[in-house]
Design a protein around this motif. Structure first.
Motif, PDB file in Angstrom:
ATOM      1  N   MET A   1       0.854  -1.171   0.000  1.00 45.19           N
ATOM      2  CA  MET A   1       0.000   0.000   0.000  1.00 45.19           C
ATOM      3  C   MET A   1       0.900   1.234   0.000  1.00 45.19           C
ATOM      4  O   MET A   1       1.502   1.514  -0.981  1.00 45.19           O
ATOM      5  CB  MET A   1      -0.931  -0.023   1.208  1.00 45.19           C
ATOM      6  CG  MET A   1      -1.903  -1.216   1.225  1.00 45.19           C
ATOM      7  SD  MET A   1      -2.882  -1.364  -0.254  1.00 45.19           S
ATOM      8  CE  MET A   1      -4.105  -0.146   0.018  1.00 45.19           C
ATOM      9  N   GLY A   2       0.984   1.958   1.122  1.00 39.09           N
ATOM     10  CA  GLY A   2       1.859   3.121   1.135  1.00 39.09           C
ATOM     11  C   GLY A   2       1.322   4.265   1.959  1.00 39.09           C
ATOM     12  O   GLY A   2       0.728   4.065   3.019  1.00 39.09           O
ATOM     13  N   PHE A   3       1.509   5.463   1.454  1.00 39.53           N
ATOM     14  CA  PHE A   3       1.115   6.675   2.166  1.00 39.53           C
ATOM     15  C   PHE A   3      -0.409   6.753   2.245  1.00 39.53           C
ATOM     16  O   PHE A   3      -1.101   6.440   1.289  1.00 39.53           O
ATOM     17  CB  PHE A   3       1.692   7.903   1.479  1.00 39.53           C
ATOM     18  CG  PHE A   3       3.193   7.933   1.534  1.00 39.53           C
ATOM     19  CD1 PHE A   3       3.846   8.373   2.672  1.00 39.53           C
ATOM     20  CD2 PHE A   3       3.953   7.488   0.469  1.00 39.53           C
ATOM     21  CE1 PHE A   3       5.233   8.381   2.744  1.00 39.53           C
ATOM     22  CE2 PHE A   3       5.337   7.485   0.525  1.00 39.53           C
ATOM     23  CZ  PHE A   3       5.975   7.930   1.667  1.00 39.53           C
ATOM     24  N   THR A   4      -0.905   7.171   3.397  1.00 37.19           N
ATOM     25  CA  THR A   4      -2.338   7.073   3.651  1.00 37.19           C
ATOM     26  C   THR A   4      -3.087   8.395   3.704  1.00 37.19           C
ATOM     27  O   THR A   4      -4.309   8.396   3.580  1.00 37.19           O
ATOM     28  CB  THR A   4      -2.582   6.361   4.992  1.00 37.19           C
ATOM     29  OG1 THR A   4      -1.983   7.134   6.049  1.00 37.19           O
ATOM     30  CG2 THR A   4      -2.007   4.956   4.985  1.00 37.19           C
ATOM     31  N   THR A   5      -2.394   9.515   3.903  1.00 38.34           N
ATOM     32  CA  THR A   5      -3.104  10.757   4.192  1.00 38.34           C
ATOM     33  C   THR A   5      -2.623  11.896   3.312  1.00 38.34           C
ATOM     34  O   THR A   5      -1.537  12.441   3.519  1.00 38.34           O
ATOM     35  CB  THR A   5      -2.926  11.133   5.679  1.00 38.34           C
ATOM     36  OG1 THR A   5      -3.213   9.977   6.478  1.00 38.34           O
ATOM     37  CG2 THR A   5      -3.858  12.262   6.066  1.00 38.34           C
ATOM     38  N   PRO A   6      -3.421  12.296   2.329  1.00 40.77           N
ATOM     39  CA  PRO A   6      -3.038  13.438   1.496  1.00 40.77           C
ATOM     40  C   PRO A   6      -3.088  14.728   2.308  1.00 40.77           C
ATOM     41  O   PRO A   6      -3.967  14.918   3.147  1.00 40.77           O
ATOM     42  CB  PRO A   6      -4.077  13.436   0.374  1.00 40.77           C
ATOM     43  CG  PRO A   6      -5.236  12.668   0.893  1.00 40.77           C
ATOM     44  CD  PRO A   6      -4.709  11.730   1.935  1.00 40.77           C
ATOM     45  N   CYS A   7      -2.118  15.602   2.076  1.00 40.11           N
ATOM     46  CA  CYS A   7      -2.069  16.856   2.828  1.00 40.11           C
ATOM     47  C   CYS A   7      -1.411  17.936   1.980  1.00 40.11           C
ATOM     48  O   CYS A   7      -0.824  17.653   0.947  1.00 40.11           O
ATOM     49  CB  CYS A   7      -1.313  16.654   4.146  1.00 40.11           C
ATOM     50  SG  CYS A   7       0.371  16.040   3.962  1.00 40.11           S
ATOM     51  N   PHE A   8      -1.529  19.177   2.453  1.00 44.77           N
ATOM     52  CA  PHE A   8      -0.848  20.274   1.767  1.00 44.77           C
ATOM     53  C   PHE A   8      -0.380  21.298   2.779  1.00 44.77           C
ATOM     54  O   PHE A   8      -0.861  21.358   3.907  1.00 44.77           O
ATOM     55  CB  PHE A   8      -1.735  20.912   0.683  1.00 44.77           C
ATOM     56  CG  PHE A   8      -2.931  21.664   1.191  1.00 44.77           C
ATOM     57  CD1 PHE A   8      -2.867  23.035   1.431  1.00 44.77           C
ATOM     58  CD2 PHE A   8      -4.134  21.011   1.393  1.00 44.77           C
ATOM     59  CE1 PHE A   8      -3.991  23.727   1.876  1.00 44.77           C
ATOM     60  CE2 PHE A   8      -5.262  21.692   1.842  1.00 44.77           C
ATOM     61  CZ  PHE A   8      -5.182  23.059   2.078  1.00 44.77           C
TER      62      PHE A   8
END
Length: 162
Positions: A1-8
């Motif tokens: 899977m990998g990174f779970t939380t999009p952010c800016f």
């Protein structure tokens, strides 16, 4: 899977971009965007588009339109670099560069790079950062969990006020 939380983050520096690359993100922006003011970090949850990337832009409607699976899911980190990097690092396949919280008194031992034994105790409720020392650590007793987005927001908000 990998990174779970999009952010800016409403900030863009070469240092931030390099730290994202250390965590495992690739730059998916043309060079002319390097002077733009927002960095978006995400791993698109659709088959074939699962490479973790960051995009630099000056607008909130770039790079995602209302039909995107990520629309409305990005965490706004303001200008807080530590919060942004902590949330961007959240992943389900590794502990590397993650923040954890002790659920009880935690007794830990590890050997450093030159073979010295170390032993320490962390009290309950302490947040700690998983680095290369923790990869070689042995938990003697106690419990801990990966910090959630809300726990990270609270921790870095409090830390920022100090």
């Amino acid at each position: 899977m990998g990174f779970t939380t999009p952010c800016f983050i409403r900030k863009n520096t070469e240092t931030l971009r390099k730290k994202l690359e250390e965590v495992g993100y690739l730059n998916d922006s043309p060079e002319w965007t390097n002077n733009c003011s927002i960095i978006w970090a995400y791993q698109y949850p659709m088959k074939g588009f699962d490479t973790p990337v960051y995009v630099i832009a000056d607008s909130f409607d770039i790079p995602f339109d209302k039909h995107s699976a990520l629309c409305g899911k990005f965490i706004d980190c303001g200008t807080n670099e530590e919060l942004f990097l902590a949330i961007a690092a959240l992943r389900d396949d590794s502990n590397y560069m993650q923040w954890f919280i002790t659920d009880s008194i935690l007794s830990v031992s590890y050997d450093d790079s030159i073979g010295n034994d170390h032993y320490f105790i962390e009290p309950k409720g302490i947040m700690f950062f998983w680095d290369e020392n923790w990869d070689n650590a042995t938990i003697i007793s106690g419990r801990y969990h990966k910090a959630t987005v809300n726990e990270l927001i609270e921790y870095f908000k409090t830390k920022e006020e100090l």
